[in-house]
Design an enzyme around this catalytic site. Structure first.
Site, PDB file in Angstrom:
ATOM      1  NE  ARG A  52       4.599  11.038  -3.193  1.00  0.00           N
ATOM      2  CZ  ARG A  52       3.735  11.180  -4.196  1.00  0.00           C
ATOM      3  NH1 ARG A  52       2.761  10.266  -4.348  1.00  0.00           N
ATOM      4  NH2 ARG A  52       3.824  12.186  -5.025  1.00  0.00           N
ATOM      5  CG  ASP A  54       2.014   3.543   2.755  1.00  0.00           C
ATOM      6  OD1 ASP A  54       2.163   4.284   1.764  1.00  0.00           O
ATOM      7  OD2 ASP A  54       2.342   2.344   2.776  1.00  0.00           O
ATOM      8  CE1 TYR A 118       9.240   4.205   6.601  1.00  0.00           C
ATOM      9  CE2 TYR A 118      10.999   3.743   5.034  1.00  0.00           C
ATOM     10  CZ  TYR A 118       9.838   4.405   5.366  1.00  0.00           C
ATOM     11  OH  TYR A 118       9.268   5.264   4.465  1.00  0.00           O
ATOM     12  NE  ARG A 206       2.024  -0.452   6.173  1.00  0.00           N
ATOM     13  CZ  ARG A 206       0.752  -0.500   5.769  1.00  0.00           C
ATOM     14  NH1 ARG A 206      -0.145  -1.175   6.478  1.00  0.00           N
ATOM     15  NH2 ARG A 206       0.365   0.135   4.682  1.00  0.00           N
TER      16      ARG A 206
END
Length: 277
Positions: A52, A54, A118, A206
């Site tokens: 998932r 954000d 990522y 992040r």
């Protein structure tokens, strides 16, 4: 029949992956398009993704699966390419289906994944800030020392409790295996953080980037990152950076013969983690 869905999206105008009432989400848009194209009543289909994302986070290599009832399978053409084209005709341009394929036996987009990769992109010099890439690259006002950031990142790789870098949820573990965390510059000079793990908890990437930016600016020493990790609680010195610089690039899966075993292993581990928190 289970189908594998390879897809990409610009997350700017989505409120994340997961369906939410009255909000535009990737799962909601994709599920609605599948219901329309496959001509089944709303609520018939359920889409599960590898990871998932954000609100505001992008994806180039998201993977999902969906189980189709027998009556839908009977109506499908021999090739799924026409279905892919019809879905892309229904969807808005910021969400694209790259491929629909019949999933191999044992495939599960979420529990079958070995890793998620990522990338976080930062333009840290004025000449690197491109208005045409403003939705996908973070513009940072100060130059970053990538060597210092890589030194700090080395102390975070491995199996750890990443509670200091996660927005915790009740009953959920924050133990993860961070397989790769490193920084380099692409051909244009953009600083790119490469992050790969078996799984991520909420806001983890992040927060890691925010910690390493503090090191890259010289406000903190490289050893500070490992100190934050060892503390196992959120530190006000770690800023969770903006979502728009983050992109899910790729999801890795085992060979088809090993898919079922991977799903069983991951499912059992997640159940154990949720039981013990």
């Amino acid at each position: 029949m289970r189908i594998r869905i390879d897809l990409a999206y610009d997350g700017t105008d989505f409120k994340g992956w997961a369906s939410q009432p009255a909000l535009r989400t990737v799962q909601g848009e994709l599920t609605a398009a599948l219901h329309t194209v496959l001509r089944v009543p709303a609520g018939t289909l359920q889409v599960t993704c590898a990871g998932r994302t954000d609100s505001g986070v992008h994806a180039r290599g998201q993977v999902a699966h969906c189980d189709l009832p027998a009556e839908v399978v009977d109506r499908l053409p021999d090739s799924l390419e026409p279905v892919t084209r019809r879905l892309n005709g229904v969807l808005d341009p910021d969400l694209r289906i790259h491929a629909l394929t019949v999933a191999p036996e044992g495939f599960d987009a979420r529990f079958g994944a070995l890793w998620r990769r990522y990338a976080y992109r930062i333009a840290d010099r004025p000449e690197l800030v491109d208005p045409l890439r403003r939705r996908h690259v973070l513009a940072w006002p100060r130059a970053l020392d990538l060597d210092a950031m890589n030194e700090a990142a080395a102390g975070l790789v491995g199996l750890h409790d990443f509670a200091a870098f996660c927005k915790q949820r009740e009953g959920a573990t924050t133990i993860r295996t961070l397989q790769e965390l490193r920084w380099s510059r692409d051909a244009d000079g953009i600083a790119v953080g490469h992050v790969r793990a078996d799984a991520f908890c909420h806001s983890m990437v992040r927060a890691l980037v925010g910690c390493l930016i503090a090191v890259g600016e010289g406000r903190r020493e490289p050893a500070w990152a490992a100190e934050i990790l060892a503390g196992r609680r959120r530190d006000p010195g770690v800023v969770v950076v903006h979502a728009h610089g983050l992109t899910l690039e790729e999801v890795g899966y085992p060979d088809d013969a090993d898919l079922a075993a991977r799903v069983l292993l991951t499912s059992a581990r997640r159940t154990e983690e949720e039981t013990h928190g």
